[in-house]
Design a protein around this motif. Structure first.
Motif, PDB file in Angstrom:
ATOM      1  N   VAL A  71       0.886  -1.159   0.000  1.00 65.48           N
ATOM      2  CA  VAL A  71       0.000   0.000   0.000  1.00 65.48           C
ATOM      3  C   VAL A  71       0.927   1.212   0.000  1.00 65.48           C
ATOM      4  CG1 VAL A  71      -1.869   1.157   1.226  1.00 65.48           C
ATOM      5  CG2 VAL A  71      -1.713  -1.339   1.288  1.00 65.48           C
ATOM      6  N   ASN A  72       1.096   1.816  -1.187  1.00 66.78           N
ATOM      7  CA  ASN A  72       2.043   2.906  -1.415  1.00 66.78           C
ATOM      8  C   ASN A  72       1.305   4.238  -1.418  1.00 66.78           C
ATOM      9  OD1 ASN A  72       4.635   1.316  -2.652  1.00 66.78           O
ATOM     10  ND2 ASN A  72       2.727   0.333  -3.265  1.00 66.78           N
ATOM     11  N   LEU A  73       1.599   5.114  -0.462  1.00 66.01           N
ATOM     12  CA  LEU A  73       0.947   6.422  -0.408  1.00 66.01           C
ATOM     13  C   LEU A  73       1.269   7.215  -1.667  1.00 66.01           C
ATOM     14  CD1 LEU A  73      -0.643   8.549   1.272  1.00 66.01           C
ATOM     15  CD2 LEU A  73       1.579   9.351   2.081  1.00 66.01           C
ATOM     16  N   ALA A  74       0.242   7.788  -2.292  1.00 61.65           N
ATOM     17  CA  ALA A  74       0.438   8.632  -3.469  1.00 61.65           C
ATOM     18  C   ALA A  74       0.583  10.086  -3.028  1.00 61.65           C
ATOM     19  CB  ALA A  74      -0.732   8.485  -4.433  1.00 61.65           C
ATOM     20  N   THR A  75       1.610  10.750  -3.535  1.00 66.37           N
ATOM     21  CA  THR A  75       1.833  12.171  -3.260  1.00 66.37           C
ATOM     22  C   THR A  75       1.381  12.985  -4.469  1.00 66.37           C
ATOM     23  OG1 THR A  75       4.058  12.187  -4.191  1.00 66.37           O
ATOM     24  CG2 THR A  75       3.844  11.592  -1.842  1.00 66.37           C
ATOM     25  N   THR A  76       1.284  14.299  -4.288  1.00 67.75           N
ATOM     26  CA  THR A  76       0.853  15.151  -5.397  1.00 67.75           C
ATOM     27  C   THR A  76       1.836  15.059  -6.569  1.00 67.75           C
ATOM     28  OG1 THR A  76       1.902  17.111  -4.439  1.00 67.75           O
ATOM     29  CG2 THR A  76      -0.419  16.731  -3.908  1.00 67.75           C
ATOM     30  N   GLY A  77       3.109  14.837  -6.299  1.00 68.00           N
ATOM     31  CA  GLY A  77       4.086  14.678  -7.368  1.00 68.00           C
ATOM     32  C   GLY A  77       3.910  13.389  -8.152  1.00 68.00           C
ATOM     33  N   MET A  78       3.145  12.453  -7.602  1.00 67.29           N
ATOM     34  CA  MET A  78       2.914  11.169  -8.252  1.00 67.29           C
ATOM     35  C   MET A  78       1.610  11.139  -9.050  1.00 67.29           C
ATOM     36  SD  MET A  78       4.087   8.718  -5.061  1.00 67.29           S
ATOM     37  CE  MET A  78       3.700   7.153  -5.857  1.00 67.29           C
ATOM     38  N   LEU A  79       0.902  12.273  -9.174  1.00 69.44           N
ATOM     39  CA  LEU A  79      -0.398  12.273  -9.851  1.00 69.44           C
ATOM     40  C   LEU A  79      -0.348  11.767 -11.294  1.00 69.44           C
ATOM     41  CD1 LEU A  79      -2.243  15.350  -8.359  1.00 69.44           C
ATOM     42  CD2 LEU A  79      -2.995  12.962  -8.353  1.00 69.44           C
ATOM     43  N   PRO A  80       0.686  12.098 -12.093  1.00 72.73           N
ATOM     44  CA  PRO A  80       0.721  11.505 -13.440  1.00 72.73           C
ATOM     45  C   PRO A  80       0.742   9.973 -13.389  1.00 72.73           C
ATOM     46  CG  PRO A  80       2.219  13.368 -13.339  1.00 72.73           C
ATOM     47  CD  PRO A  80       1.753  13.095 -11.923  1.00 72.73           C
ATOM     48  N   LEU A  81       1.483   9.415 -12.450  1.00 74.62           N
ATOM     49  CA  LEU A  81       1.557   7.961 -12.304  1.00 74.62           C
ATOM     50  C   LEU A  81       0.230   7.395 -11.805  1.00 74.62           C
ATOM     51  CD1 LEU A  81       3.735   5.863 -12.809  1.00 74.62           C
ATOM     52  CD2 LEU A  81       4.439   6.109 -10.428  1.00 74.62           C
ATOM     53  N   LEU A  98       4.937   4.908 -18.779  1.00 78.99           N
ATOM     54  CA  LEU A  98       5.545   5.983 -17.984  1.00 78.99           C
ATOM     55  C   LEU A  98       6.683   5.372 -17.170  1.00 78.99           C
ATOM     56  CD1 LEU A  98       2.724   8.184 -16.349  1.00 78.99           C
ATOM     57  CD2 LEU A  98       4.281   8.786 -18.187  1.00 78.99           C
ATOM     58  N   PRO A  99       7.793   6.073 -17.076  1.00 78.79           N
ATOM     59  CA  PRO A  99       8.897   5.513 -16.285  1.00 78.79           C
ATOM     60  C   PRO A  99       8.625   5.613 -14.780  1.00 78.79           C
ATOM     61  CG  PRO A  99       9.487   7.677 -17.121  1.00 78.79           C
ATOM     62  CD  PRO A  99       8.145   7.336 -17.713  1.00 78.79           C
ATOM     63  N   TYR A 100       8.981   4.567 -14.067  1.00 73.31           N
ATOM     64  CA  TYR A 100       8.906   4.546 -12.612  1.00 73.31           C
ATOM     65  C   TYR A 100       9.848   3.464 -12.113  1.00 73.31           C
ATOM     66  CZ  TYR A 100       5.748   0.568 -13.318  1.00 73.31           C
ATOM     67  OH  TYR A 100       5.191  -0.639 -13.704  1.00 73.31           O
ATOM     68  N   ALA A 101      10.319   3.659 -10.900  1.00 79.01           N
ATOM     69  CA  ALA A 101      11.222   2.674 -10.300  1.00 79.01           C
ATOM     70  C   ALA A 101      10.468   1.921  -9.210  1.00 79.01           C
ATOM     71  CB  ALA A 101      12.442   3.373  -9.709  1.00 79.01           C
ATOM     72  N   TRP A 102      10.768   0.644  -9.104  1.00 76.03           N
ATOM     73  CA  TRP A 102      10.129  -0.180  -8.096  1.00 76.03           C
ATOM     74  C   TRP A 102      11.154  -1.157  -7.534  1.00 76.03           C
ATOM     75  CZ3 TRP A 102       9.750  -5.517  -8.628  1.00 76.03           C
ATOM     76  CH2 TRP A 102      10.026  -6.027  -9.902  1.00 76.03           C
ATOM     77  N   GLY A 103      10.812  -1.679  -6.355  1.00 75.19           N
ATOM     78  CA  GLY A 103      11.652  -2.682  -5.718  1.00 75.19           C
ATOM     79  C   GLY A 103      10.777  -3.756  -5.117  1.00 75.19           C
ATOM     80  N   ARG A 104      11.406  -4.719  -4.480  1.00 70.36           N
ATOM     81  CA  ARG A 104      10.667  -5.806  -3.832  1.00 70.36           C
ATOM     82  C   ARG A 104      10.453  -5.477  -2.359  1.00 70.36           C
ATOM     83  NH1 ARG A 104       9.804 -10.542  -6.104  1.00 70.36           N
ATOM     84  NH2 ARG A 104      10.637 -10.892  -8.181  1.00 70.36           N
ATOM     85  N   ALA A 105       9.258  -5.775  -1.881  1.00 67.65           N
ATOM     86  CA  ALA A 105       8.967  -5.601  -0.460  1.00 67.65           C
ATOM     87  C   ALA A 105       9.867  -6.528   0.348  1.00 67.65           C
ATOM     88  CB  ALA A 105       7.493  -5.921  -0.194  1.00 67.65           C
ATOM     89  N   LEU A 106      10.069  -6.179   1.604  1.00 69.40           N
ATOM     90  CA  LEU A 106      10.943  -6.963   2.478  1.00 69.40           C
ATOM     91  C   LEU A 106      10.229  -8.126   3.153  1.00 69.40           C
ATOM     92  CD1 LEU A 106      12.745  -3.949   4.198  1.00 69.40           C
ATOM     93  CD2 LEU A 106      13.582  -5.337   2.276  1.00 69.40           C
ATOM     94  N   TRP A 107       8.927  -7.984   3.440  1.00 75.63           N
ATOM     95  CA  TRP A 107       8.202  -8.958   4.252  1.00 75.63           C
ATOM     96  C   TRP A 107       7.116  -9.716   3.505  1.00 75.63           C
ATOM     97  CZ3 TRP A 107      10.014 -10.041   9.001  1.00 75.63           C
ATOM     98  CH2 TRP A 107      10.921  -9.138   9.540  1.00 75.63           C
ATOM     99  N   VAL A 108       6.703  -9.222   2.351  1.00 77.24           N
ATOM    100  CA  VAL A 108       5.682  -9.910   1.549  1.00 77.24           C
ATOM    101  C   VAL A 108       6.159  -9.981   0.102  1.00 77.24           C
ATOM    102  CG1 VAL A 108       3.762  -9.166   3.040  1.00 77.24           C
ATOM    103  CG2 VAL A 108       4.361  -7.793   1.033  1.00 77.24           C
TER     104      VAL A 108
END
Length: 186
Positions: A71-81, A98-108
């Motif tokens: 559950v990733n909080l969306a900020t105003t800078g993330m509105l295009p995404l 659209l370009p975006y960076a992601w990673g793997r969660a640590l616990w799930v």
């Protein structure tokens, strides 16, 4: 004050905007904006995140299949995404226009968005189906927060996160007003 009736409307049931992260069966990331997010208490101090998803979206199918999500909080800078993820179906393939960076969660087993300043890793504890909606009650396994933001104690200043608030339209928070007990002393 005199009020007038405007019918059965829901605009003042405002919600924070989150981007839910899951993995597709082939291991590719899938993200979708969801605003039907809240919390409830299970027992004692244990809180569950409550997430309702409507329809047959790929993200919902992934949660039903794996029971794991971020559950990733969306900020105003993330509105295009937010808009891109919301208008692009994961059933049509990888959302990568659209370009975006992601990673793997640590616990799930779920992806996290690098740009999000507040990420909850969750595992579904229970689910309730209502019509075309499924509501997931999720245990928080871990929370990661931008290390530049002070989150000491329970009095988190949400304006520091610049979250998107949804009411049918996108809004932002204006200012921090205070804590419980700041305005009325017994």
């Amino acid at each position: 004050m005199k009020r007038k009736s405007i019918g059965a409307r829901h605009e003042m049931i405002v919600q924070p905007t989150f981007i839910i992260g899951t993995f597709n069966q082939d291991g590719t990331p899938d993200f979708a904006p969801i605003t039907w997010v809240s919390k409830t208490c299970e027992e004692g101090d244990t809180c569950l995140i409550v997430i309702s998803m409507y329809g047959t979206k790929q993200t919902k199918q992934n949660v039903l299949r794996t029971g794991q999500l971020t559950v990733n909080l969306a900020t105003t800078g993330m509105l295009p995404l937010v808009d891109y993820f919301g208008q692009t179906s994961g059933k049509e393939g990888l959302k990568d226009a659209l370009p975006y960076a992601w990673g793997r969660a640590l616990w799930v087993e779920a992806p996290t968005l690098d740009e999000s300043p507040w990420v909850c890793e969750c595992q579904v504890a229970s689910q309730v189906a209502t019509g075309e909606s499924d509501t997931f009650f999720c245990r928080i396994r871990d929370v990661q927060v931008d290390e530049e933001i002070d989150v000491g104690g329970w009095g988190v200043d949400l304006t520091a996160f610049d979250p998107v608030i949804y009411s049918g339209y996108y809004h932002s928070l204006g200012k921090y007003l205070g804590a419980i007990g700041d305005f009325y002393q017994k």
